[in-house]
Design a protein around this motif. Structure first.
Motif, short mmCIF file in Angstrom:
data_model
loop_
_atom_site.label_atom_id
_atom_site.label_comp_id
_atom_site.label_asym_id
_atom_site.label_seq_id
_atom_site.Cartn_x
_atom_site.Cartn_y
_atom_site.Cartn_z
N SER A 6 47.76 42.32 45.56
CA SER A 6 46.55 41.91 45.33
C SER A 6 45.90 42.15 43.34
O SER A 6 46.12 42.81 42.83
N CYS A 7 44.94 41.28 44.04
CA CYS A 7 43.67 41.54 42.87
C CYS A 7 44.68 40.55 41.40
O CYS A 7 45.42 41.71 40.44
N ALA A 8 44.05 39.66 41.40
CA ALA A 8 44.33 39.60 39.65
C ALA A 8 42.62 38.71 38.94
O ALA A 8 41.97 37.89 40.07
N GLY B 202 45.01 39.54 48.91
CA GLY B 202 44.12 39.90 48.74
C GLY B 202 43.37 39.57 47.23
O GLY B 202 43.80 40.62 46.37
N ASP B 203 42.06 39.29 46.99
CA ASP B 203 41.28 38.98 45.80
C ASP B 203 41.55 38.68 44.65
O ASP B 203 42.26 38.24 43.55
N LEU B 204 42.34 36.82 45.42
CA LEU B 204 43.21 35.98 44.33
C LEU B 204 42.19 35.87 43.35
O LEU B 204 42.96 35.16 42.45
N HIS B 205 41.19 35.73 43.66
CA HIS B 205 40.08 36.06 42.25
C HIS B 205 38.81 36.14 42.52
O HIS B 205 38.36 37.46 43.74
N TYR B 206 38.23 36.10 42.00
CA TYR B 206 36.53 37.15 41.71
C TYR B 206 35.44 36.43 40.85
O TYR B 206 35.21 37.08 40.52
N VAL B 207 35.33 35.52 42.09
CA VAL B 207 34.47 34.67 41.78
C VAL B 207 33.10 35.18 42.49
O VAL B 207 31.89 34.74 42.37
#
Ligand code: FE2
Length: 439
Positions: free
Chosen positions: A140-142, A166-171
């Protein structure tokens, strides 16, 4: 003076690119940019022994066909489903009637001409119920639009599929605006390393907080409806038992004699500030009922069951965002597993930016000793280190700045018991945490 190695240099670069992408995306959220146009992008997922889902981004109103061929055989031809949204640019191709364990090349034809963009490819799964060994990658997480080489490392290993927890993005979208979610997906897919991975390795994906809503988000986030809507549009997903529209995204699938259960631990969860008790939930009533039924049935019908939990399972009860903050519900699930004699379950966790493994000696919350629930962490793809929960019997690895991590699992199945080999690796394939066990 400390010499900078090639590895350090590569990592500094990777960290720099990630940060720059994040900064530019923060600006973009204020003034939504033009979406990339004229570039057919394809990504695949929801693969089974005879089917799969291919998503393609195409110019509006383009006529498209997909040619799906094994080796030099005559191609199958698929046309896209009608657009869900008139203005939408994501087309869904449902591939059916494929042969098991076969590699297919998927080429687009746009407005009668073969597309010059790179083809997608997929390898179908072994038939459900057949003893087959395979390997898969998870984590996860990038950072948003990350170009980290970790994604290239994963692709080159040719996993049966890639499980994104999850946390494919941090928008951190907190508004009910579908176009924010679409723009976030577009940024992720435009990454060279991620784009190539999603074009050639089947994706199975569930969200966590940052790609569903803001940090530590739950069912109350105003972005919930948009997140659920755009997930169905962009994510190639397995059938969703909660149905279409504004509903949770939990799902399950099989490969050989292994079952994967993916829960939605965000869009039905109560606030972490809720006092622990029967009303405090991560799953919500409907999903919990489905989860228990699915778990009990899968444990009987499959040799091994993996539960994809986007947040850590292990940790002393607290008021946090992970299972430790929902300790009563965790105890209820553990008791259900124990009472139903489930002994072939493995938990895969995301969220914590670390590699870790526990053989089950720290994961039993029934209060009665005897449950052996192995727990595996395979993160972060591209994020700073964070240690959560524990203890973990087989250790924890926290990444250095710029270092990427992922989890790899070999499922070795020759028809009797199944052997599971977990390695938590960096982008050079160096093993940082390892654990092997039989189920
Ligand atoms: Fe994260």
């Amino acid at each position: 003076m400390k010499r900078i190695s090639r590895r350090d240099f590569a990592r500094m670069g990777a960290a720099g690119i990630g940060t720059a992408a994040l900064r530019s995306f923060a600006a973009e959220e204020m003034h939504m940019p033009e979406k990339p146009t004229g570039v057919p992008t394809m990504w695949i997922g929801a693969v089974t022994h005879d089917s799969g889902v291919l998503k393609a981004k195409l110019p509006p109103r383009a006529e498209a066909r997909l040619l799906v061929a094994a080796h030099d055989a005559e191609p199958f031809i698929f046309t896209p489903e009608p657009l869900v949204e008139k203005s939408g640019t994501v087309r869904t191709f449902r591939l059916r009637g494929l042969a098991a364990l076969t590699r297919y090349t998927c080429t687009l034809e746009v407005n009668g001409k073969p597309s010059s963009h790179p083809p997608a490819s997929l390898r179908t799964f072994p038939t459900q119920g057949n003893a087959t060994s395979f390997g898969f990658a998870f984590g996860s997480c990038a950072r948003t639009g990350s170009e980290h080489p970790i994604f290239e490392t994963i692709r080159k290993r040719d996993p049966a599929f890639f499980l994104h927890l999850g946390d494919l993005h941090y928008v951190n979208i907190s508004r009910n605006e579908p176009h924010f979610f679409r723009a976030a997906w577009d940024t992720v897919l435009a990454s060279t390393t991620q784009g190539a991975l999603y074009r050639t390795v089947p994706l199975a994906y569930i969200w966590d907080d940052h790609d569903f809503g803001p940090n530590d988000s739950d069912a109350r986030t105003p972005s919930r409806t948009a997140a659920r809507h755009v997930y169905r549009e962009y994510a190639p997903h397995y059938p969703l038992p909660a149905g279409d529209g504004d509903a949770a995204i939990y799902q399950a699938f099989s490969i050989g004699r292994a079952r994967f259960i993916l829960t939605d631990l965000r869009s039905e969860r109560s606030a972490k500030s809720t006092r622990d008790g029967a009303a405090k939930t991560m799953l919500g009533a409907a999903q919990k009922e489905w989860f228990k039924r699915e778990l009990a049935a899968a444990a009987r019908s499959h040799a091994v069951v993996f539960w994809a939990s986007s947040v850590p399972w292990i940790g002393a009860a607290d008021h946090g965002d992970a299972w430790s903050g929902y300790a009563d519900e965790r105890r209820e699930i553990a008791a259900f597993i124990a009472q139903n004699g489930i002994r072939n379950l493995v938990i895969l966790c995301g969220d914590a930016h670390m590699l870790a493994a526990d053989d089950g000696r720290n994961s039993d919350y029934t209060g009665v000793r005897g449950l052996r629930l192995p727990v595996l962490h395979g993160s972060p793809f591209d994020q700073g280190a964070s240690l959560k929960g524990g203890p973990y019997s087989h250790g924890v690895h926290l990444p250095e700045p710029g270092e990427g991590c992922f989890g790899w699992v070999n499922v070795l199945d020759e028809g009797g018991g199944v052997r599971i080999e977990f390695t938590g690796c960096d982008e050079f394939g160096e093993v940082k945490v390892r654990m092997a066990f039989a189920v």
